[in-house]
Design a protein around this motif. Structure first.
Motif, PDB file in Angstrom:
ATOM      1  N   ALA A 277       4.617   5.391   3.029  1.00  0.00           N
ATOM      2  CA  ALA A 277       3.842   6.485   3.614  1.00  0.00           C
ATOM      3  C   ALA A 277       4.527   7.809   3.316  1.00  0.00           C
ATOM      4  O   ALA A 277       5.567   8.123   3.902  1.00  0.00           O
ATOM      5  CB  ALA A 277       3.691   6.284   5.119  1.00  0.00           C
TER       6      ALA A 277
ATOM      7  N   ILE B 105       0.851  -1.180   0.000  1.00  0.00           N
ATOM      8  CA  ILE B 105       0.000   0.000   0.000  1.00  0.00           C
ATOM      9  C   ILE B 105       0.884   1.227   0.000  1.00  0.00           C
ATOM     10  O   ILE B 105       1.911   1.257   0.684  1.00  0.00           O
ATOM     11  CB  ILE B 105      -0.979   0.002   1.202  1.00  0.00           C
ATOM     12  CG1 ILE B 105      -1.896   1.225   1.162  1.00  0.00           C
ATOM     13  CG2 ILE B 105      -0.239  -0.114   2.531  1.00  0.00           C
ATOM     14  CD1 ILE B 105      -3.048   1.164   2.181  1.00  0.00           C
ATOM     15  N   ARG B 106       0.539   2.228  -0.816  1.00  0.00           N
ATOM     16  CA  ARG B 106       1.285   3.479  -0.896  1.00  0.00           C
ATOM     17  C   ARG B 106       0.291   4.642  -0.849  1.00  0.00           C
ATOM     18  O   ARG B 106      -0.863   4.514  -1.254  1.00  0.00           O
ATOM     19  CB  ARG B 106       2.132   3.563  -2.177  1.00  0.00           C
ATOM     20  CG  ARG B 106       1.301   3.692  -3.443  1.00  0.00           C
ATOM     21  CD  ARG B 106       2.143   3.681  -4.715  1.00  0.00           C
ATOM     22  NE  ARG B 106       2.951   4.883  -4.864  1.00  0.00           N
ATOM     23  CZ  ARG B 106       2.555   5.979  -5.501  1.00  0.00           C
ATOM     24  NH1 ARG B 106       1.337   6.065  -6.025  1.00  0.00           N
ATOM     25  NH2 ARG B 106       3.365   7.019  -5.611  1.00  0.00           N
TER      26      ARG B 106
ATOM     27  N   ALA C  67       4.412  -1.044   3.175  1.00  0.00           N
ATOM     28  CA  ALA C  67       3.743   0.240   3.023  1.00  0.00           C
ATOM     29  C   ALA C  67       4.740   1.338   2.702  1.00  0.00           C
ATOM     30  O   ALA C  67       5.870   1.333   3.209  1.00  0.00           O
ATOM     31  CB  ALA C  67       2.973   0.606   4.295  1.00  0.00           C
TER      32      ALA C  67
ATOM     33  N   VAL D 182      -0.087  -1.054   7.800  1.00  0.00           N
ATOM     34  CA  VAL D 182       0.889  -2.058   8.237  1.00  0.00           C
ATOM     35  C   VAL D 182       1.026  -2.104   9.751  1.00  0.00           C
ATOM     36  O   VAL D 182       1.424  -3.129  10.318  1.00  0.00           O
ATOM     37  CB  VAL D 182       2.277  -1.834   7.584  1.00  0.00           C
ATOM     38  CG1 VAL D 182       2.226  -2.158   6.113  1.00  0.00           C
ATOM     39  CG2 VAL D 182       2.787  -0.422   7.838  1.00  0.00           C
TER      40      VAL D 182
ATOM     41  N   ALA E 249      -1.544   4.457   4.683  1.00  0.00           N
ATOM     42  CA  ALA E 249      -0.577   3.401   4.388  1.00  0.00           C
ATOM     43  C   ALA E 249       0.151   2.949   5.652  1.00  0.00           C
ATOM     44  O   ALA E 249       0.297   1.741   5.914  1.00  0.00           O
ATOM     45  CB  ALA E 249       0.418   3.889   3.335  1.00  0.00           C
TER      46      ALA E 249
ATOM     47  N   PHE F  85      -1.768  -6.395   5.063  1.00  0.00           N
ATOM     48  CA  PHE F  85      -0.838  -5.562   4.304  1.00  0.00           C
ATOM     49  C   PHE F  85       0.597  -5.945   4.651  1.00  0.00           C
ATOM     50  O   PHE F  85       0.971  -5.998   5.823  1.00  0.00           O
ATOM     51  CB  PHE F  85      -1.090  -4.087   4.598  1.00  0.00           C
ATOM     52  CG  PHE F  85      -2.484  -3.638   4.245  1.00  0.00           C
ATOM     53  CD1 PHE F  85      -2.795  -3.298   2.941  1.00  0.00           C
ATOM     54  CD2 PHE F  85      -3.485  -3.593   5.211  1.00  0.00           C
ATOM     55  CE1 PHE F  85      -4.084  -2.893   2.602  1.00  0.00           C
ATOM     56  CE2 PHE F  85      -4.764  -3.193   4.889  1.00  0.00           C
ATOM     57  CZ  PHE F  85      -5.071  -2.850   3.580  1.00  0.00           C
TER      58      PHE F  85
ATOM     59  N   LEU G 261       8.297  -0.753   6.129  1.00  0.00           N
ATOM     60  CA  LEU G 261       7.653   0.561   6.056  1.00  0.00           C
ATOM     61  C   LEU G 261       8.660   1.582   5.568  1.00  0.00           C
ATOM     62  O   LEU G 261       9.745   1.720   6.148  1.00  0.00           O
ATOM     63  CB  LEU G 261       7.110   0.963   7.437  1.00  0.00           C
ATOM     64  CG  LEU G 261       6.583   2.400   7.581  1.00  0.00           C
ATOM     65  CD1 LEU G 261       5.414   2.654   6.633  1.00  0.00           C
ATOM     66  CD2 LEU G 261       6.182   2.676   9.028  1.00  0.00           C
TER      67      LEU G 261
END
Length: 682
Positions: free
Chosen positions: A575, A549-550, A573, A563, A559, A570, A620
């Motif tokens: 972020a 996910i972004r 990510a 996580v 995002a 997820f 992350l």
């Protein structure tokens, strides 16, 4: 897909350079003014005119000739204006005209100019520098502008340049909007001319109560930090007052209960008088006040209340030529246009923005299907009439019976005048978003699904990349190709990309905007999970064991949230510019949905991410522009520090010199792609 595409998207500003924008229509409908650059990678905005009778376009002002090339320095005021407007252009970034559209005024490099629209003769008014926020009065005689914190006026002939109001304190400005007005209320003006051009209303902003924060660019240690007056949630706001300033030197304060109603959301001065719209700090009450310019006394014309919050709608209040007051009302699940207090648009049509008033005909934008925004007219004689039908996002302007349509569709971006398309010099995109717009799950979440170009269903299992925004400022799952350059590029690198709009996003009515309730984080995240699972039920190619996910800003928060709180769903990510501590973001924006921190400490704590740091189990990547004055870098630094203290590995990518628009930095997508591939082992 070639890796040069991200750089091209950055250089072309999303293939918008070379397109007409900032349109003005003359009152008789004979002429259209607009800004446009000369090419798809040329950021320098020039002023043009289109003559309706002949179908000819004329260059009125070549900004480069006046020293407004891409390398020309901008004043600090102009930098701030463009940042609030998310404008990365050079040259002419904005202009203003008199009522008859005979003269336009603008600034370049801090110098003030006027151009005669008929002859294209440009005059350097030789005003005090650096000039900003120039507005010519409706009669075309006088130009008002801001130099530093001082509001000044000068004749159209360049004579009698003088201050009209100057600061009596180092933290006072005249004629400029405060931070919260331009960042959160979409009010970018700080003064408003009277119809007769003999006086104006100006905002006096005293920023001294506001907390001082500092931002600096470590890449330039020789430069001092920038002191920023930033009103975080629960902290004092700027003290904003309004004053009627006569060109004869008179000054009359406008009186209202400023202690109870500290926000000025709109000011309108037209043939029917002076209106001021104010809002209380909790944003549960909004009032339209009529003001007497000669005495400053005000009377409540209308009051709207809502137990959650009252919504600021662009373009209202306004009057038709017959004097009907145009406003909006939240009626059940529909935001409706009203005329003299009576709803005039039907249930199910979400009134979004009043664009123009042409006599007794109103041009407005509305949505019936959230993924599409269409143009409508309304008049007492004909009622509401839809005038655009191609799926897409539409805006426009109307005067003299002439409507200019700005369309962003799944196939193109155009500005048309009676079927004539204004020339566009934009670079032809080498990438073609192939978007499926769906309604997923029990809440019919509007979701865009993108696969790699040429993908054959069933040919391969694809890792999934969620690419949301998820905040209350904008939608992402819409019928416009210009919203999907990044999504399609990532899809072409081998991902199935999902863009889902969950609860709280605009375009689906008042109830949907408020559907998160008191817990803002959990519903926002759950909607992404639900969209993912519903899409996987429909498309067997989605590999739910490899989900990234972004996002940026509100999407960056979402995002990181994903996580931290749902690592079962997820797996990585990115972020960008995330709000990680709700107490460190702006007052008007945060308090709208969360209230004051003192009244809702648990809500602010539950929405923040700092205490979640020990829970990180997934890769992350945190990205932040170091000059971001909207979501300040402290958000990323604070979360990173908490992760480090908890012994949780993560990656931080600082962007020196970048602001909140840091997501447009060239080569950034390629860095994100490498992170995703490594993190998801794809």
């Amino acid at each position: 897909m070639t890796s040069s595409i991200p750089g091209l998207v950055a250089r072309t500003q999303g293939f918008t350079l070379g397109l007409a924008h900032h349109v003005t229509v003359s009152p008789d409908g004979s002429r259209v003014l607009f800004l446009r650059t000369r090419g798809g990678e040329d950021p320098v905005g020039n002023l043009w005119a289109y003559e309706v009778a002949t179908g000819q376009e004329r260059l009125l002002v070549d900004a480069a000739v006046l020293g407004g090339d891409a390398a020309a320095p901008l004043s600090e005021r102009e930098k701030a204006r463009r940042e609030r407007a998310r404008d990365r252009s050079a040259g002419i970034g904005s202009y203003a005209t008199d009522a008859d559209v005979r003269t336009a005024v603008f600034t370049i490099g801090g110098r003030l100019y006027a151009v005669d629209v008929a002859s294209a003769e440009v005059t350097d008014l030789d005003a005090a520098e650096p000039a900003a926020a120039a507005r010519i009065d409706p009669t075309g005689r006088t130009v008002a502008y801001v130099r530093d914190a001082e509001l000044r006026v000068i004749g159209r002939d360049g004579k009698d340049d003088r201050p009209l109001a100057g600061p009596d304190h180092p933290e006072v400005t005249w004629g400029l909007p405060e931070h919260e007005a331009s960042e959160s209320m979409d009010r970018f003006d700080g003064f408003w001319w009277a119809p007769d051009g003999r006086s104006l209303v100006a905002a006096r902003v005293d920023n001294s109560p506001v907390r001082v924060w500092y931002i600096s660019d470590p890449a330039h240690p020789e430069r001092p930090p920038t002191a920023l007056r930033y009103p975080a949630a629960g902290t004092p706001n700027a003290d904003v007052s309004l004053h009627v300033l006569g060109l004869d030197g008179s000054r009359t304060p406008i009186e209202w209960d400023r202690a109870a109603f500290e926000y000025v959301t709109r000011v309108v001065w037209d043939a029917y008088g002076l209106l001021v719209v104010v809002q209380n700090r909790p944003q549960t009450v909004m009032r339209i006040l009529t003001a007497d310019p000669s005495t400053g006394r005000t009377t409540v014309l209308r009051e709207d209340t809502d137990p959650d919050w009252t919504t600021i709608v662009q373009g209202v209040p306004a009057h038709t030529v017959s004097g009907a007051l145009l406003w909006t009302v939240d009626d059940g699940d529909t935001r409706r246009l009203t005329a003299d207090g009576l709803p005039v648009t039907p249930p199910g049509l979400q009134m979004e923005e009043l664009l123009s008033v042409d006599g007794d005909t109103v041009l407005f934008a509305g949505r019936q299907e959230p993924a599409e925004r269409h143009l409508w007219t309304w008049s007492a004689a004909e009622g509401p009439v839809r005038i655009t039908h191609t799926p897409g996002l539409h805006s426009g302007r109307r005067a003299g019976g002439l409507t200019v349509v700005d369309a962003r569709t799944p196939e193109d971006e155009t500005v048309t005048v009676r079927g004539h398309r204004l020339r566009g010099f934009a670079t032809t995109p080498p990438i073609r978003p192939i978007v499926q717009l769906l309604k997923l799950g029990e809440r019919e979440l509007r979701t865009a699904v993108l696969f790699p170009t040429g993908h054959e269903p069933g040919a391969a299992r694809l890792p999934v990349l969620m690419d949301p925004y998820g905040g209350s400022a904008a939608q992402r799952a819409v019928a416009a190709r210009s919203r999907y350059w990044a999504s399609q590029w990532f899809a072409d690198q081998g991902f199935a990309v999902l863009v889902a709009d969950g609860r709280g996003t605009p375009g689906r009515g008042p109830r949907w905007e408020r559907a998160r309730g008191a817990d803002h984080a959990t519903p926002r995240l759950q909607d992404q999970v639900d969209a993912l699972h519903a899409a996987a039920d429909r498309f067997s190619d989605l590999d739910l064991e490899h989900v990234g996910i972004r996002g940026w800003s509100a999407g960056g928060y979402l995002a990181a949230l994903a996580v931290l709180r749902r690592p079962d769903v997820f797996h990585a990510a990115i972020a960008g510019a995330p709000v990680t501590d709700m107490l460190l973001y702006s007052s008007h924006w945060q308090e709208r949905t969360r209230g004051l921190p003192a009244d809702n400490p648990d809500g602010y704590a539950a929405g923040s991410l700092i205490t979640d740091a020990p829970n990180l189990r997934r890769p992350l990547l945190l990205i932040h522009g170091l000059l971001d004055d909207n979501v300040l870098p402290v958000h990323t630094m604070k979360l990173s520090a908490a992760l480090l203290a908890a012994g949780r590995p993560h990656t931080v990518l600082p962007l020196p010199g970048a602001t909140h628009q840091g997501g447009t930095v060239e080569r950034l997508w390629e860095f994100e792609l490498a992170f995703l591939r490594q993190s998801l082992a794809t």
